[in-house]
Structures are given as C-alpha cells and as structure tokens.
Scaffold this motif. Structure first.
Motif, PDB file in Angstrom:
ATOM      1  N   THR A  65      44.099  38.000  52.952  1.00 37.21           N
ATOM      2  CA  THR A  65      44.603  39.352  52.699  1.00 37.21           C
ATOM      3  C   THR A  65      44.641  39.624  51.203  1.00 37.21           C
ATOM      4  N   GLU A  66      44.634  40.912  50.852  1.00 33.98           N
ATOM      5  CA  GLU A  66      44.733  41.278  49.438  1.00 33.98           C
ATOM      6  C   GLU A  66      46.075  40.863  48.852  1.00 33.98           C
ATOM      7  N   VAL A  67      47.129  40.993  49.644  1.00 34.14           N
ATOM      8  CA  VAL A  67      48.456  40.595  49.162  1.00 34.14           C
ATOM      9  C   VAL A  67      48.448  39.125  48.758  1.00 34.14           C
ATOM     10  N   LEU A  68      47.864  38.281  49.618  1.00 30.27           N
ATOM     11  CA  LEU A  68      47.833  36.852  49.321  1.00 30.27           C
ATOM     12  C   LEU A  68      46.890  36.552  48.161  1.00 30.27           C
ATOM     13  N   ALA A  69      45.729  37.222  48.122  1.00 31.33           N
ATOM     14  CA  ALA A  69      44.798  36.992  47.014  1.00 31.33           C
ATOM     15  C   ALA A  69      45.448  37.356  45.681  1.00 31.33           C
ATOM     16  N   GLN A  70      46.126  38.495  45.650  1.00 30.67           N
ATOM     17  CA  GLN A  70      46.801  38.914  44.417  1.00 30.67           C
ATOM     18  C   GLN A  70      47.882  37.917  44.023  1.00 30.67           C
ATOM     19  N   GLN A  71      48.629  37.430  45.022  1.00 35.40           N
ATOM     20  CA  GLN A  71      49.702  36.479  44.712  1.00 35.40           C
ATOM     21  C   GLN A  71      49.126  35.157  44.220  1.00 35.40           C
ATOM     22  N   LEU A 108      40.010  37.885  39.753  1.00 32.95           N
ATOM     23  CA  LEU A 108      40.367  38.341  41.098  1.00 32.95           C
ATOM     24  C   LEU A 108      39.268  39.267  41.594  1.00 32.95           C
ATOM     25  N   LEU A 109      38.898  39.134  42.867  1.00 39.96           N
ATOM     26  CA  LEU A 109      37.881  40.021  43.441  1.00 39.96           C
ATOM     27  C   LEU A 109      38.323  40.439  44.843  1.00 39.96           C
ATOM     28  N   THR A 110      38.651  41.733  44.997  1.00 43.91           N
ATOM     29  CA  THR A 110      39.030  42.260  46.309  1.00 43.91           C
ATOM     30  C   THR A 110      38.253  43.553  46.572  1.00 43.91           C
ATOM     31  N   GLY A 111      38.287  44.001  47.808  1.00 51.97           N
ATOM     32  CA  GLY A 111      37.501  45.164  48.204  1.00 51.97           C
ATOM     33  C   GLY A 111      37.964  46.470  47.611  1.00 51.97           C
ATOM     34  N   SER A 112      39.223  46.552  47.210  1.00 57.20           N
ATOM     35  CA  SER A 112      39.748  47.841  46.752  1.00 57.20           C
ATOM     36  C   SER A 112      39.890  47.920  45.235  1.00 57.20           C
ATOM     37  N   MET A 113      39.318  46.948  44.509  1.00 59.68           N
ATOM     38  CA  MET A 113      39.387  46.987  43.047  1.00 59.68           C
ATOM     39  C   MET A 113      38.619  48.189  42.503  1.00 59.68           C
ATOM     40  N   GLY A 114      39.030  48.643  41.337  1.00 65.19           N
ATOM     41  CA  GLY A 114      38.305  49.716  40.674  1.00 65.19           C
ATOM     42  C   GLY A 114      36.912  49.269  40.268  1.00 65.19           C
ATOM     43  N   THR A 115      36.027  50.243  40.046  1.00 70.68           N
ATOM     44  CA  THR A 115      34.621  49.934  39.758  1.00 70.68           C
ATOM     45  C   THR A 115      34.469  49.106  38.487  1.00 70.68           C
ATOM     46  N   ALA A 116      35.178  49.482  37.432  1.00 71.57           N
ATOM     47  CA  ALA A 116      35.038  48.780  36.149  1.00 71.57           C
ATOM     48  C   ALA A 116      35.515  47.334  36.264  1.00 71.57           C
ATOM     49  N   ALA A 117      36.682  47.134  36.885  1.00 71.55           N
ATOM     50  CA  ALA A 117      37.222  45.781  37.026  1.00 71.55           C
ATOM     51  C   ALA A 117      36.325  44.931  37.917  1.00 71.55           C
ATOM     52  N   GLY A 124      39.696  35.556  45.854  1.00 68.09           N
ATOM     53  CA  GLY A 124      39.306  36.824  46.456  1.00 68.09           C
ATOM     54  C   GLY A 124      39.465  36.851  47.956  1.00 68.09           C
ATOM     55  N   THR A 125      39.187  38.020  48.507  1.00 64.85           N
ATOM     56  CA  THR A 125      39.238  38.229  49.953  1.00 64.85           C
ATOM     57  C   THR A 125      37.802  38.174  50.484  1.00 64.85           C
ATOM     58  N   HIS A 126      37.577  38.815  51.634  1.00 67.68           N
ATOM     59  CA  HIS A 126      36.231  38.874  52.213  1.00 67.68           C
ATOM     60  C   HIS A 126      35.220  39.459  51.234  1.00 67.68           C
ATOM     61  N   ALA A 127      35.699  40.157  50.191  1.00 69.42           N
ATOM     62  CA  ALA A 127      34.794  40.734  49.205  1.00 69.42           C
ATOM     63  C   ALA A 127      33.929  39.667  48.544  1.00 69.42           C
ATOM     64  N   LEU A 128      34.394  38.432  48.504  1.00 69.13           N
ATOM     65  CA  LEU A 128      33.617  37.341  47.910  1.00 69.13           C
ATOM     66  C   LEU A 128      32.314  37.082  48.666  1.00 69.13           C
ATOM     67  N   ILE A 129      32.289  37.471  49.947  1.00 63.77           N
ATOM     68  CA  ILE A 129      31.155  37.147  50.806  1.00 63.77           C
ATOM     69  C   ILE A 129      30.008  38.136  50.624  1.00 63.77           C
ATOM     70  N   GLU A 130      30.274  39.295  50.014  1.00 64.50           N
ATOM     71  CA  GLU A 130      29.263  40.358  49.914  1.00 64.50           C
ATOM     72  C   GLU A 130      28.032  39.889  49.134  1.00 64.50           C
ATOM     73  N   LEU A 161      62.374  44.255  54.270  1.00 68.30           N
ATOM     74  CA  LEU A 161      60.971  44.626  54.222  1.00 68.30           C
ATOM     75  C   LEU A 161      60.420  44.629  55.646  1.00 68.30           C
ATOM     76  N   VAL A 162      60.048  45.819  56.139  1.00 62.20           N
ATOM     77  CA  VAL A 162      59.457  45.947  57.474  1.00 62.20           C
ATOM     78  C   VAL A 162      57.942  45.913  57.294  1.00 62.20           C
ATOM     79  N   ALA A 163      57.290  44.887  57.858  1.00 63.64           N
ATOM     80  CA  ALA A 163      55.891  44.637  57.504  1.00 63.64           C
ATOM     81  C   ALA A 163      55.075  44.195  58.703  1.00 63.64           C
ATOM     82  N   THR A 164      53.770  44.267  58.545  1.00 60.50           N
ATOM     83  CA  THR A 164      52.847  43.633  59.490  1.00 60.50           C
ATOM     84  C   THR A 164      52.641  42.192  59.024  1.00 60.50           C
ATOM     85  N   THR A 165      51.618  41.539  59.554  1.00 56.91           N
ATOM     86  CA  THR A 165      51.382  40.137  59.195  1.00 56.91           C
ATOM     87  C   THR A 165      50.760  39.976  57.814  1.00 56.91           C
ATOM     88  N   VAL A 166      50.718  41.044  57.009  1.00 59.36           N
ATOM     89  CA  VAL A 166      50.228  40.868  55.634  1.00 59.36           C
ATOM     90  C   VAL A 166      51.115  39.889  54.876  1.00 59.36           C
TER      91      VAL A 166
END
Length: 756
Positions: free
Chosen positions: A334-340, A370-379, A397-403, A602-607
């Motif tokens: 997940t992005e949360v875990l990748a960022q952490q 860090l490399l995730t799917g929702s990063m800005g274009t420049a980063a 990174g997340t699944h974005a590493l596989i691209e 914190l009310v959350a999903t499995t993120v």
C-alpha cells in the motif's frame, strides 16, 4: 488401447451430460481425475453419521433411518408439504418436500427405512433440515424381502464423496464404479506406475491399480489404510520430483554474488544503531548474507511476528547489496506502508540516505527514493532517473515499481514486504528487471497456506524471527458476537472510550470504504450498509440482522461507521477516517496527526494492516471480522500493543456460533503465534495449488496428502526425489513418472514453477 486409459475423457465413460457436470462443478475431466477424486469418508452398516454435528450451509450426505413421516397442509389448505424426520441416535434431521414432490415421495419415505440423503443443511424454526434432498434407499424396495437387502448391505463400507448441488455422492460413486469395471476388464492395461519399483517395494506400498480399487471399493478398514498410504506417497513423491528438478535448474541460474565491503555503508549504519541486534536478528542476517554471497539467486522467506524487527534485517541486507555495487527494491502493498517505510528508512539512515554527490551527503551513503502510482510527474521523473543512473541505491515503492517504464542500473535484491498481498506474477515482474535474476527476500508475519505448504515441502529457505524486542506488550483478543449478545458490542465502544480518556488511541477497521465505491453501493446497497452501521453504532446491534441476512447485506463501510460512531457511542472523541481512495497527501496528513496523538479514533480499511507504527494506539475494533482472512486479522491486531501499554483487539461478528467463520475468529483469539495461525488457516482452507496460482484449496494438487499431518512422508519423499533427479535429471529411466509429472504440470503450472 493406446496411451494411458487414465487420460481418457470422461464423456467416453459416463456420457456427455454427466461428464459436463463433473467437469464444470468438480473440475474432473478424465478417468484419472475421477479415480483421484477420493471418498471424503466411509459409512458403515450400523454406523450412522452423527447428525448432531452437521454444519449449517454446507452440502452433506448422511446415512440415517426414517423415524417418522407426516404430510401437512399450509396456506389455508392449498399447499402440501411432507416432513420426514431421520435419526441416527445422536440427533435428528428433517427432510422437507413441497407440493407435487410431497405426494411423489410419501409412499417411499416411510418409518423404518434407511437411506442416504443429500442436500444443503439449513435451519428453519431452530431445526436443521434438508429441503428437497436427493436420496437413495439402502434397504429393500417395496415387495422385496428386507432380510435379503440387509444381508447384501451388511458390513459394506459405503464411500461418501465430496459432492455439490449438481451431482450427489452416490452418482459420483456410480461413475467411479463404471470406471473401475472398465479398467479391470482390461487388466488395467496401459495404466502407468509413477513410483519407482525399488521405492515401492522398500516401503511396502501397494501397486497403483490395487490402491485405486481399495480406496473406492474397500472391504475392510485395512484396505482403506493401505490405499491411502500408497496414494499419499504418489502425491508427495511426484510433487517433490517437480520441485527437485526446479531447484536443480534454479541453482544453475547465474546470479551476481553481493558481498558487503568492509567499512562501507552497512558498517557505518551498524555503528549508529542506538541498540544491539537481538540474537535472532544476528542469526537471520548471517543466513541472508551467506545466501547473497552465492552465485545463484537467494529465495528466502523471512517469517517473524509483528514487531520482531524484520524490516531492520531487510534494510541491513539492502545496505549490504548497495555496498557490493547493486541496487535494492522494497515492494510494499500500500502507499501508506511504502511512505512509512521510506520515511523510517531515511530517518534511520540520516545522512547515509544521501549519496556523496548530494550536499551534506555521506561518502558511503546512497540515495533512497520513493515510487508510488500517485506521485507528481516531476517527482516521479526524478525517481525514475535516479534508478536508471544508479544514483539511488534503494527504492521503496508499491505496484508502480513493476511498470515497464521503471528501469534499474543494477538490481541486485528484491524485498517483498507482506508477501501474502502479492501474487507470484507481480514478484516475478519485478525480478525480471535485472539481466541476471536478483536475489529475493519475502517477509511476512503470517504465511498464507500455500507458503506454509512450500516451506514444508522444502522449497522455500526459511528464516524465523521469534524474539520480540524489549518493550512490546501482550495483545488480548476477544470475539464480540454482535447478533447473539448485542450488549457485548455496547461494552466494546465503552472500552474504546475508556482507552481514549486514558490518553490512548484506537483503530476501528471496516471491510469497505463506502460512499458509492466502485459503483457497487447503489441506493439499496448504501442504505443497507448505513442501516448496519446505525445498528452497531447506536444501539449495540440490538436490531442486528440474523445470520442469513448478514450474508446478504453489504459489508460495513468506513464512511458510514465513522459517521455513526461520531454521532453516537464515541460522540465527543476526535474520529477520523483513512482509506485507499483518499489523496496521498490527505492519507499522509491523517496518519501524521494520528501518530502525533491529535486523533483519538481512526476508522480505516486494511490500509493500516501492515507497517503502521503508533505505540500509543492500544485498542482495535474490527467490524465484520468474519469477512477478513486469518492472516489479515493477525496483521491488523499487530497495530496495537506496540508500546508499554497492553493491547486489546475486539473481533465483531454476526456469524453464527457453530459456523466455520466463527471458528476462524476463535482461532485468532486463541493464539498470538503467526505460524500456528497459518497452520490453522491451512487446515481450514487447505494449501491451495502448491504448483499453481490458486491461494486456497479450491484447486489443490493435493487430494490425499495433508501438509500438516503428513510432514514425515513429505520429507522422506523429498530425499527419494532428490536421489532420483540427481541420478537421472531427465527421468529417461522413469517414463511413467515423467508421464505423471506431465499430467501434474500443465502449461500454467510449469510457467508458475519456473518463476518460483
């Protein structure tokens, strides 16, 4: 007859209609498939199935005696139903037929007769029943002498097969009988013998035709035992031959040895650690560095309880690879875990997380990106550039590493965090980004059943961290049966409030986001979810849906539950939501404020399932807990008890007390041992296809063998398989074994096995 008769299509044996049902619903397509569809158990004359133990909502076949039969009218006399009560002495079961069927069966289903009855167990008016079951009477038909039927049936063991709604156990038995008679008529000509004769003789195992005869048409219990002994060995040995050949091929693959340099990045990092590694961390690190130093790819599973320090061990391995001139990639679910992970790694490394070319960087440092799917274009563009030039030694990174766009300068190590969240295909896509196979380290707290199976089969090298660092607190886990005891749920919310008022924080986890996610929550769906949330949040589930309705209503949703809690039992507390569809900055902001103590609940999903570390969080309530897997539940509760205060995890469910779902929850509540839970998961779900992509037991290569119960056979079979493959890698002296291997390894499984 040419070829192996076990490969003959079933339609030639049983006709198109039956073959179609067997193929579509039980995945049985050939004579061999049918004969390897073994009886689940056997019924004996005089030994009846315990009706008291029948599971609700499952298809069953029972052997029982009719105690009474009554026709009743309903609907003001316009309708007729036949109620037949069958018994075995331990319990009773009602068979129900309506309308024309009631008249059609009344003359056959009379008290005193005995039969096999098959259908789906349901509950009506607190009584278990089968509605319109299929049946076959086992004693004399009308007009025959009962004694003759009893004598014909006396002492016989009746095979009861895994069946389905579309085909009953005895219809499967009839098809098996046809197949056995057909093969026996030819003296089993052409049927191969996959076990080498020397192995079979040395271990006293029956020939294959004899084993198949005895498992389907046993005369004694000893016949069943002898057949099972032989058939378990077939499965274990053929699988181990497949894995032994894969291991031999893998050890021949070239990999770049990655040995850390003296006085490099790893040495500098170790010198800065404010604590001493545990003995377990030192031992596991030694195993990993020994693997990294070899010229064939490491393939190691790192299993450790939540908080045992797996990430630190993985980071040291990555630093060692960077020291050796390579790059390391950590794949997070997940992005949360990748960022952490990115944040914690850069914080632990300090200036070592900057290369010498960067202002203030260390001479031995390396850039961590860090490399995730929702990063800005420049980063994103800068991260991709750092990877392809080698400026960045570590990427998280997340699944974005596989691209396809992601290129590495020299990828030497892939670390997969929480491997149960990724498929083999995804891991393989990342490993394919290096000219030579990179080393692979997969980490988990609770292995999925297939991983446990592969560990038992000896195909994964496994390191276990079983020491928890000092300061970790125990976690108490309890099941909250919301439907049966609504006041328990009211008390759960009181406990959350008590934790918050005591200065601590809590998580509430829901299976769904809500707010019309994926277009599934139309007006009706959303209303149902909100209704469920209102019940659990405001009135303590006093209006909770019955078990059957619980299956039909949508899973509880984060958005709805948070709204109801904030207005109801947790009014006045600071309640926030976190889910995967939030913008990355918004997710990061919520997590930062929660970590800083600015959010109570914190009310959350499995993120938040993995990697989230907030030591002040002490309580977790998991709503609709039966909708999560054992591994997920174990991971989720690992988010609490991470500080000095004890943790509390409450598993809320409306599943009936005797259901398999409640059994899973009771298992999670009963132990904190991840491997013990994964073995329980394995026993309940089975191991999945050990050689294929299925993660649960619906498409298993194992039919007779059980991974947990037959460890000894599996280990012995591995020794025998290694000896055979070492002496004859192409199996030229074992054509029947080669044929069995080809049958086991279809094209998909072959590709899957090659990928590891």
């Amino acid at each position: 007859m040419t070829g192996n008769p076990l490969d003959e299509p079933l339609r030639k044996l049983v006709g198109d209609r039956t073959a179609k049902v067997l193929g579509e619903h039980l995945d049985l397509h050939t004579t061999g498939d049918l004969l390897h569809h073994y009886p689940r158990r056997y019924a004996e004359r005089g030994e009846l199935t315990r009706l008291a133990d029948l599971p609700v909502d499952e298809y069953v076949t029972v052997v029982a005696q009719i105690a009474k039969a009554d026709k009743r009218t309903y609907g003001g006399g316009s309708g007729v139903r036949l109620e037949v009560v069958v018994t075995d002495g331990s319990g009773s079961l009602t068979l129900v037929f309506f309308s024309k069927a009631a008249h059609a069966h009344a003359h056959r289903l009379i008290p005193g007769r005995r039969g096999m009855f098959s259908g789906k167990v349901s509950v009506f008016n607190r009584t278990r029943q089968l509605a319109h079951p299929d049946y076959q009477l086992l004693d004399a038909d009308d007009g025959e002498q009962a004694k003759e039927a009893v004598d014909a049936f006396a002492g016989r063991l009746i095979p009861l097969y895994p069946a389905c709604k579309q085909i009953t156990s005895w219809k499967i038995a009839q098809a098996v009988e046809t197949a056995l008679n057909s093969l026996a008529a030819t003296g089993w000509a052409g049927v191969g013998e996959p076990l080498p004769e020397q192995l079979r003789t040395a271990r006293g195992l029956a020939p294959l035709p004899e084993a198949l005869e005895k498992v389907h048409r046993p005369r004694t219990k000893a016949d069943i035992g002898a057949a099972r002994d032989r058939l378990r060995w077939d499965e274990a040995f053929v699988l181990q031959v497949a894995l032994a050949r894969r291991r031999a091929a893998e050890s021949a693959l070239p990999a770049v040895p990655r040995r850390p340099t003296d006085d490099g990045l790893l040495t500098a990092f170790d010198a800065r650690l404010p604590f001493t590694l545990t003995r377990g961390q030192e031992a596991v690190s030694a195993e990993i560095f020994a693997d990294l130093a070899t010229d064939h790819p490491m393939h190691r599973l790192l299993q450790g309880e939540v908080g045992s320090g797996k990430t630190l061990v993985a980071l040291r391995a990555m630093l060692g690879v960077v020291d050796a001139g390579g790059q390391a990639a950590m794949l997070a679910p997940t992005e949360v875990l990748a960022q952490q992970h990115h944040r914690s790694i850069t914080e632990m490394l300090g200036d070592l997380a900057e290369s010498a070319s960067m202002l203030g960087g260390s001479d031995v440092g390396t850039k961590v990106v860090l490399l995730t799917g929702s990063m800005g274009t420049a980063a994103r563009r800068q991260a991709l550039l750092d990877l392809v030039t080698g400026e960045a030694g570590i990427v998280v990174g997340t699944h974005a590493l596989i691209e396809d766009k992601v290129k590495f300068h020299d990828l030497g190590l892939v670390v997969v965090d929480e491997q149960h969240r990724f498929g083999v295909e995804q891991r393989d896509a990342l490993r394919a980004k290096a000219p030579k196979p990179p080393h692979l380290l997969v980490m988990t707290a609770t292995p999925i059943p297939r991983t446990v199976a592969m560990t038992v089969f000896g195909d994964l090298n496994t390191s276990v961290l079983d020491q928890l660092p000092a300061g970790r607190s125990p976690i108490a886990t309890h099941v909250v049966p919301a439907a049966e005891k609504p006041h328990f749920l009211s008390r759960a919310w009181e406990r959350v409030r008590e934790e918050a008022e005591g200065g601590h924080q809590a998580y509430v986890v829901c299976p769904r986001i809500g707010d019309d996610e994926d277009g599934k929550d139309g007006k009706d769906g959303k209303t149902g979810a909100k209704g469920g949330a209102r019940n659990v949040a405001k009135s303590g589930a006093k209006e909770a849906a019955p078990a059957d309705d619980a299956e039909r209503r949508p899973p509880l949703a984060v958005v709805d539950v948070a709204e109801q809690l904030a207005a109801g039992p947790l009014h006045g507390l600071r309640v926030e939501v976190l889910h995967g569809r939030m913008a990355p900055d918004a997710k990061d902001d919520v997590m930062r404020r929660f970590a800083a103590g600015e959010v109570d609940v914190l009310v959350a999903t499995t993120v938040i399932e993995v990697g989230v570390n907030v030591p002040n969080a002490t309580a977790m309530v998991i709503m609709d807990a039966d909708r999560f897997g054992v591994s997920q539940l174990h991971q989720l509760r690992g988010r609490v008890g991470r500080g000095s205060a004890p943790g509390l995890c409450l598993l809320v469910s409306e599943a009936p007390e005797a259901s398999p779902a409640r059994g899973r929850l009771d298992a999670v509540a009963g132990t904190l041992d991840g491997f013990e839970l994964s073995e329980i998961d394995l026993q309940q779900r089975r191991e999945g296809d050990v050689l294929g992509q299925a993660q649960s037991g619906s498409r298993s290569s194992l039919r007779m063998l059980t991974v947990i119960g037959d460890r000894d056979i599996i280990e012995q079979a591995r020794e025998e398989a290694v000896a055979v493959v070492t002496a004859d890698p192409e199996l030229t002296a074992h054509p029947d074994l080669r044929s069995a291997l080809d049958s086991l390894l279809d094209a998909d499984r072959e590709r899957y096995l090659d990928k590891g």
